[in-house]
Each structure stands twice: as structure tokens, then as C-alpha cells.
Write an enzyme that holds these catalytic residues in place. Structure first.
Site, short mmCIF file in Angstrom:
data_model
loop_
_atom_site.label_atom_id
_atom_site.label_comp_id
_atom_site.label_asym_id
_atom_site.label_seq_id
_atom_site.Cartn_x
_atom_site.Cartn_y
_atom_site.Cartn_z
N SER A 136 40.88 101.80 39.79
CA SER A 136 39.96 101.24 40.87
C SER A 136 39.42 102.72 41.50
CB SER A 136 40.90 99.94 42.28
OG SER A 136 40.51 99.04 42.01
N HIS A 144 54.97 97.04 37.00
CA HIS A 144 52.94 96.44 37.68
C HIS A 144 53.38 96.86 39.02
CE1 HIS A 144 48.94 94.22 37.09
NE2 HIS A 144 49.03 95.01 38.25
N TYR A 147 46.85 89.80 33.61
CA TYR A 147 45.14 89.47 33.69
C TYR A 147 44.53 88.64 32.71
CZ TYR A 147 45.48 94.28 35.89
OH TYR A 147 45.90 95.58 36.31
#
Length: 366
Positions: A235, A156, A90
Site C-alpha cells: 500500500s 501474513h 486473496y
């Protein structure tokens, strides 16, 4: 108290809350300082609602002001959130630096999750989970986070070039060394979960999960529940769509906002999918004026006691709004009816472009 005892108590409490809150004005509830806790895996206790920090630095428009975002993270902590999510990619790197700076003074009171193994050299997605690469990634993350340990360290995306047993073995060593306390994986398939957990117990799987994306209920939920693994739902508002403010007129910066490439976030899909927003608004009215975002988050919390959603926000008012979702509950019968109606809503647009690297690395599209 073991995991099963905790879940039993949590379930009883949830039923009581459902009876007490039914018909009341959720917006008047302001007891967020008493944020409930949840247990991931066998003993990883975190706030029932976490905070996804990615959008503060990248991928959802331009990076926000660092001081403002540090204040937002501090506000989240004041509201009872003790679980913060970031990743080395990120920014890259800048989000870990932000989170580290914001949480440095209260480090022992919070849990930080970060991730390794996803890179974009020359714009091409690459997964790299070689043990030596994991160690290098962790050392770099620890420096940026200004800490000597990570509470939960996620792979990830799965690297099919490296046996998952090698990854799990490396995680086991890192736990022994005290550099991480728990480990998890993001978007693995069920066979990978089983193999990894057999080698070294997985604490949590971090997958996308929302009222508009329920794919993992079919298989993943069954496996992780049997193994005693928690779910961290990223999300949970489906890239912000379930907050109810987006439609066919919404625009995303093609260079700075990853949502510009998602079929689900196309103008056509967002306009067609407004049907689910209307459903959320209906449910919100039944709860005395709850917002679509609050309903969407409360629905996730009501699904299983071992799920922790980590909604993102860069807006202090939205943060306060999201936190109040913990005050909304439904009875078992009400949830059955909600899920029945929800399953009949047809949604348009896949979450990643078919055939893309992103789609290939999450094992399913819809």
C-alpha cells in the site's frame, strides 16, 4: 557482490541520477526496460518496483477479467517488473491462480511472494501458523501458482498462539527442502522480528509504508537495518489515495471493497487529507510534471536502498505511470526538506477501525 557493496554502489548511482534528473520532465523519461534492482536481505535480488496483485481478484471492488489481468502482469514484466506479490487469502485462492497462470511461462525469470496464516472463518479473522498448517498452506499455494517453489514466503499476520521460533524453524526446513527460497513476516513487532531472525534469518518484512503512513520509521527501520533485513512496502499509495483521484465524493462498495471500513478512507478523512495531495502535486511540478503517484513511489525508493514498494493497479495506464517513478530522484538535502515539510502535515483517520481484529494484528493504528 555482498549486500553492503551493493548498497554503496546503489547510493552513488542514486546521487548521480538525482543530479541528472533535476528539473527535467519526468514524463518524458521512458527507460523502464532498464528497471533498477534492489537486494532484500543478504541475497534476494528483485526489481526496484514490484507489483501487488491482490486487487485484481478481490478486496478492492469486483474481480477483474482474468485475461485482462494476465495481460497486465505480462505488461508489467515487459516494463521491467520481476517481483509479484499475492497471498492465499486473496480471493481466497483466485489471485494465486491468476498469478500462477500469468507467470508460468516465465517462471524462472521472476520472483513470486505469497503468504500464509491469515483466515476468515465465519467472517472472523483468525491467524494460524502451526507448522502442520503452514505445510498444508504451502502445498496448496504451490499447486495454485503452478510452481514447485516460492521465492519468498511470508507469515501474513503473527499468530500469538504459536512461538515465532517454531515458525522460523519451519521456514528453515522448507528452505532446506527447496520449497521456498526466502521467508518474511507481514506487520510483526520489533521483538518478534529479533526472535525470528535469531532462529533463522528473515529476508524481508512486508509492512504498509507510504508518505501518509510513516509509523514504522520510528522503530522497525532501525531494527531491520541493523539485522540486514529488507522492507517490502505494501500500500505505498495508501490504498490508492495518494494517486490523487480520491476525495469526499469517492464511494467504495461496502460488500466488495475493504476500504469501505477503513477510517482513513472515510469521506471526511479523504476530504481533510487532500492537503497531502496538494503537496505531492507541488513536488510533481518541480519534477517537470510528475504525478502524485509517481512522487509518492519515488519518495519511498529514496528513503532507503533496501525498500521495495509493491503498488497495486488493475489499469495498464496506471502501471506505466507507476513504473516511471524509478526515474525520479532527489538530493539528500532535498529529501531532508521534503520529510521536514511532510512531518508537519496532519492526517486524519486511522488505517484500521480501533479494536477490530485487523487493528489488533498490526500492533499500531495510525
Amino acid at each position: 557482490m555482498n549486500r553492503r557493496e551493493f548498497l554503496k554502489i546503489s547510493s552513488i548511482a542514486a546521487l548521480g541520477a538525482a543530479a541528472g534528473l533535476k528539473g527535467e520532465n519526468v514524463m518524458a523519461q521512458n527507460k523502464t526496460e532498464n528497471m533498477p534492482k534492489r537486494v532484500l536481505g543478504s541475497n534476494f535480488t528483485v526489481s526496484a518496483l514490484g507489483l501487488g496483485c491482490m486487487g485484481m481478484s478481490a478486496n478492492h471492488g469486483p474481480a477483474r477479467d482474468k485475461k485482462e489481468m494476465m495481460n497486465l502482469i505480462a505488461q508489467a514484466y515487459d516494463l521491467g517488473i520481476t517481483f509479484f506479490d499475492t497471498a492465499e487469502i486473496y480471493g481466497p485462492h483466485t489471485n494465486e491462480e491468476l498469478v500462477g497462470s500469468a507467470l508460468k511461462k516465465i517462471r524462472k525469470n521472476v520472483a513470486i511472494g505469497t503468504k500464509f496464516g491469515l483466515y476468515y472463518p465465519n467472517g472472523k479473522q483468525l491467524e494460524d501458523a502451526r507448522p502442520e498448517r503452514i505445510r498444508k498452506a504451502l502445498e496448496d499455494s504451490l499447486k495454485r501458482l503452478q510452481t514447485d517453489y516460492v521465492d519468498i514466503y511470508y507469515q501474513h499476520r503473527i499468530d500469538n498462539k504459536v512461538p515465532i521460533e517454531d515458525v522460523a524453524g519451519t521456514m528453515k526446513d522448507l528452505v532446506k527442502e527447496g520449497k521456498i527460497l526466502h521467508w518474511g513476516m507481514s506487520e510483526p513487532n520489533i521483538e518478534t522480528i529479533k526472535r525470528a531472525h535469531k532462529e533463522f534469518p528473515v529476508t524481508a518484512v512486508e509492512n504498509q509504508y507510504a508518505m501518509s503512513f510513516r509509523r514504522h520509521e520510528e522503530q522497525t527501520f532501525k531494527v531491520i537495518e541493523e539485522l540486514g533485513i529488507g522492507l517490502v512496502a505494501y500500500s505505498p499509495l495508501d490504498r490508492g489515495y495518494l494517486a490523487g483521484k480520491m476525495d469526499g465524493s469517492t464511494n467504495f462498495d461496502a460488500k466488495l471493497d475493504m476500504r469501505a471500513t477503513f477510517p482513513r478512507m472515510s469521506k471526511e478523512s479523504m476530504e481533510k487529507n487532500r492537503v497531502i495531495i496538494k503537496f505531492l502535486e507541488e513536488l510533481g511540478k518541480e519534477k517537470g510534471g510528475a504525478t502524485p503517484a509517481q512522487v509518492a513511489l519515488a519518495w519511498i525508493l529514496a528513503q532507503k536502498p533496501w525498500i521495495v514498494p509493491i503498488p497495486e493497479t488493475t489499469n495498464p495506464e496506471h502501471l506505466k505511470e507507476n513504473v516511471k517513478a524509478v526515474n525520479i530522484s532527489w538530493t539528500k538535502k532535498e529529501m531532508e526538506e521534503i520529510n521536514k515539510r511532510l512531518s508537519k502535515i496532519k492526517l486524519y483517520g486511522e488505517r484500521y477501525t480501533p479494536g477490530s481484529d485487523a487493528a489488533k494484528s498490526v500492533y499500531d493504528l495510525i
